[in-house]
Design a protein around this motif. Structure first.
Motif, PDB file in Angstrom:
ATOM      1  N   ALA A  62       0.824  -1.206   0.000  1.00 22.20           N
ATOM      2  CA  ALA A  62       0.000   0.000   0.000  1.00 22.20           C
ATOM      3  C   ALA A  62       0.863   1.263   0.000  1.00 22.20           C
ATOM      4  CB  ALA A  62      -0.930  -0.003   1.212  1.00 22.20           C
ATOM      5  N   LEU A  63       1.978   1.220   0.715  1.00 21.03           N
ATOM      6  CA  LEU A  63       2.888   2.372   0.724  1.00 21.03           C
ATOM      7  C   LEU A  63       3.557   2.566  -0.631  1.00 21.03           C
ATOM      8  CD1 LEU A  63       4.569   1.893   4.224  1.00 21.03           C
ATOM      9  CD2 LEU A  63       2.979   3.713   3.548  1.00 21.03           C
ATOM     10  N   MET A  64       3.784   1.472  -1.323  1.00 17.34           N
ATOM     11  CA  MET A  64       4.466   1.501  -2.613  1.00 17.34           C
ATOM     12  C   MET A  64       3.541   1.879  -3.776  1.00 17.34           C
ATOM     13  SD  MET A  64       6.784  -1.653  -3.919  1.00 17.34           S
ATOM     14  CE  MET A  64       5.749  -2.364  -5.169  1.00 17.34           C
ATOM     15  N   LEU A  65       2.252   1.619  -3.638  1.00 19.75           N
ATOM     16  CA  LEU A  65       1.296   1.782  -4.723  1.00 19.75           C
ATOM     17  C   LEU A  65       1.308   3.165  -5.392  1.00 19.75           C
ATOM     18  CD1 LEU A  65      -0.926   0.437  -6.403  1.00 19.75           C
ATOM     19  CD2 LEU A  65      -2.552   1.052  -4.598  1.00 19.75           C
ATOM     20  N   PRO A  66       1.275   4.267  -4.660  1.00 19.16           N
ATOM     21  CA  PRO A  66       1.294   5.574  -5.333  1.00 19.16           C
ATOM     22  C   PRO A  66       2.560   5.801  -6.172  1.00 19.16           C
ATOM     23  CG  PRO A  66       0.646   5.836  -3.043  1.00 19.16           C
ATOM     24  CD  PRO A  66       1.114   4.420  -3.208  1.00 19.16           C
ATOM     25  N   SER A  67       3.687   5.330  -5.688  1.00 15.09           N
ATOM     26  CA  SER A  67       4.935   5.483  -6.435  1.00 15.09           C
ATOM     27  C   SER A  67       4.924   4.652  -7.710  1.00 15.09           C
ATOM     28  CB  SER A  67       6.134   5.084  -5.573  1.00 15.09           C
ATOM     29  OG  SER A  67       6.243   5.945  -4.464  1.00 15.09           O
ATOM     30  N   VAL A  68       4.387   3.445  -7.626  1.00 10.35           N
ATOM     31  CA  VAL A  68       4.312   2.591  -8.812  1.00 10.35           C
ATOM     32  C   VAL A  68       3.394   3.220  -9.857  1.00 10.35           C
ATOM     33  CG1 VAL A  68       3.562   0.340  -9.689  1.00 10.35           C
ATOM     34  CG2 VAL A  68       4.892   0.481  -7.576  1.00 10.35           C
ATOM     35  N   LYS A  69       2.275   3.765  -9.409  1.00  8.98           N
ATOM     36  CA  LYS A  69       1.373   4.443 -10.351  1.00  8.98           C
ATOM     37  C   LYS A  69       2.076   5.615 -11.026  1.00  8.98           C
ATOM     38  CE  LYS A  69      -3.080   3.247  -8.308  1.00  8.98           C
ATOM     39  NZ  LYS A  69      -4.313   3.772  -7.690  1.00  8.98           N
ATOM     40  N   ALA A  70       2.860   6.364 -10.268  1.00 12.74           N
ATOM     41  CA  ALA A  70       3.601   7.501 -10.833  1.00 12.74           C
ATOM     42  C   ALA A  70       4.642   7.035 -11.836  1.00 12.74           C
ATOM     43  CB  ALA A  70       4.260   8.311  -9.709  1.00 12.74           C
ATOM     44  N   VAL A  71       5.332   5.946 -11.534  1.00 12.39           N
ATOM     45  CA  VAL A  71       6.330   5.392 -12.456  1.00 12.39           C
ATOM     46  C   VAL A  71       5.657   4.985 -13.761  1.00 12.39           C
ATOM     47  CG1 VAL A  71       7.856   3.408 -12.843  1.00 12.39           C
ATOM     48  CG2 VAL A  71       7.998   4.690 -10.710  1.00 12.39           C
ATOM     49  N   LEU A  72       4.489   4.345 -13.674  1.00 14.00           N
ATOM     50  CA  LEU A  72       3.792   3.925 -14.887  1.00 14.00           C
ATOM     51  C   LEU A  72       3.351   5.122 -15.725  1.00 14.00           C
ATOM     52  CD1 LEU A  72       1.743   0.905 -13.510  1.00 14.00           C
ATOM     53  CD2 LEU A  72       3.638   0.833 -15.143  1.00 14.00           C
ATOM     54  N   VAL A  73       2.925   6.191 -15.087  1.00 14.96           N
ATOM     55  CA  VAL A  73       2.570   7.419 -15.821  1.00 14.96           C
ATOM     56  C   VAL A  73       3.804   7.947 -16.553  1.00 14.96           C
ATOM     57  CG1 VAL A  73       1.890   9.847 -15.560  1.00 14.96           C
ATOM     58  CG2 VAL A  73       0.610   8.053 -14.381  1.00 14.96           C
ATOM     59  N   LEU A  74       4.938   7.965 -15.870  1.00 13.29           N
ATOM     60  CA  LEU A  74       6.177   8.426 -16.504  1.00 13.29           C
ATOM     61  C   LEU A  74       6.590   7.524 -17.668  1.00 13.29           C
ATOM     62  CD1 LEU A  74       8.243   9.416 -13.340  1.00 13.29           C
ATOM     63  CD2 LEU A  74       7.285  10.961 -15.058  1.00 13.29           C
ATOM     64  N   MET A  75       6.491   6.224 -17.478  1.00  8.87           N
ATOM     65  CA  MET A  75       6.860   5.288 -18.543  1.00  8.87           C
ATOM     66  C   MET A  75       5.967   5.479 -19.769  1.00  8.87           C
ATOM     67  SD  MET A  75       7.623   1.858 -16.314  1.00  8.87           S
ATOM     68  CE  MET A  75       8.565   0.907 -17.493  1.00  8.87           C
ATOM     69  N   ASN A  76       4.681   5.648 -19.545  1.00  6.74           N
ATOM     70  CA  ASN A  76       3.766   5.868 -20.663  1.00  6.74           C
ATOM     71  C   ASN A  76       4.034   7.208 -21.339  1.00  6.74           C
ATOM     72  OD1 ASN A  76       2.440   3.391 -20.472  1.00  6.74           O
ATOM     73  ND2 ASN A  76       1.047   4.157 -18.909  1.00  6.74           N
ATOM     74  N   GLY A  77       4.400   8.210 -20.567  1.00  6.61           N
ATOM     75  CA  GLY A  77       4.768   9.504 -21.134  1.00  6.61           C
ATOM     76  C   GLY A  77       6.008   9.411 -22.004  1.00  6.61           C
ATOM     77  N   ILE A  78       6.981   8.663 -21.551  1.00  7.34           N
ATOM     78  CA  ILE A  78       8.209   8.463 -22.336  1.00  7.34           C
ATOM     79  C   ILE A  78       7.881   7.756 -23.644  1.00  7.34           C
ATOM     80  CG2 ILE A  78      10.392   7.180 -22.421  1.00  7.34           C
ATOM     81  CD1 ILE A  78      10.564   7.730 -19.328  1.00  7.34           C
TER      82      ILE A  78
END
Length: 88
Positions: A62-78
């Motif tokens: 649960a603590l990791m979930l927001p960071s993982v979502k942010a990483v996926l947004v960045l990956m999709n942006g790239i």
């Protein structure tokens, strides 16, 4: 860890069941279970407690979930940036 593992993690966290996450991602349930297992091994933590009713996210997950979502947004942006720049 790779994008598929991260996407599987988010989907299982959102749906609470690996079979439903697999269906929504277009994967088999064993494939999603394997992706979660690989991610847990890479990080050295348990992300879900599995039981007959599904998968409950752990405190660490649960603590990791927001960071993982942010990483996926960045990956999709790239990916979007790269695909846009390749067009003639």
């Amino acid at each position: 860890m790779n994008q598929r593992e991260l996407e599987a993690f988010v989907r299982v966290a959102e749906l609470g069941r690996m079979d439903l996450a697999a269906r929504s991602l277009g994967y088999s349930q064993p494939a999603v279970s394997y992706q979660i297992k690989c991610l847990e091994q890479a990080l050295g933590v348990r992300l879900f407690e599995r039981n007959s009713a599904g998968a409950t996210i752990t405190r660490t997950g649960a603590l990791m979930l927001p960071s993982v979502k942010a990483v996926l947004v960045l990956m999709n942006g790239i990916k979007h940036t790269v695909s846009s720049s390749v067009r003639p």
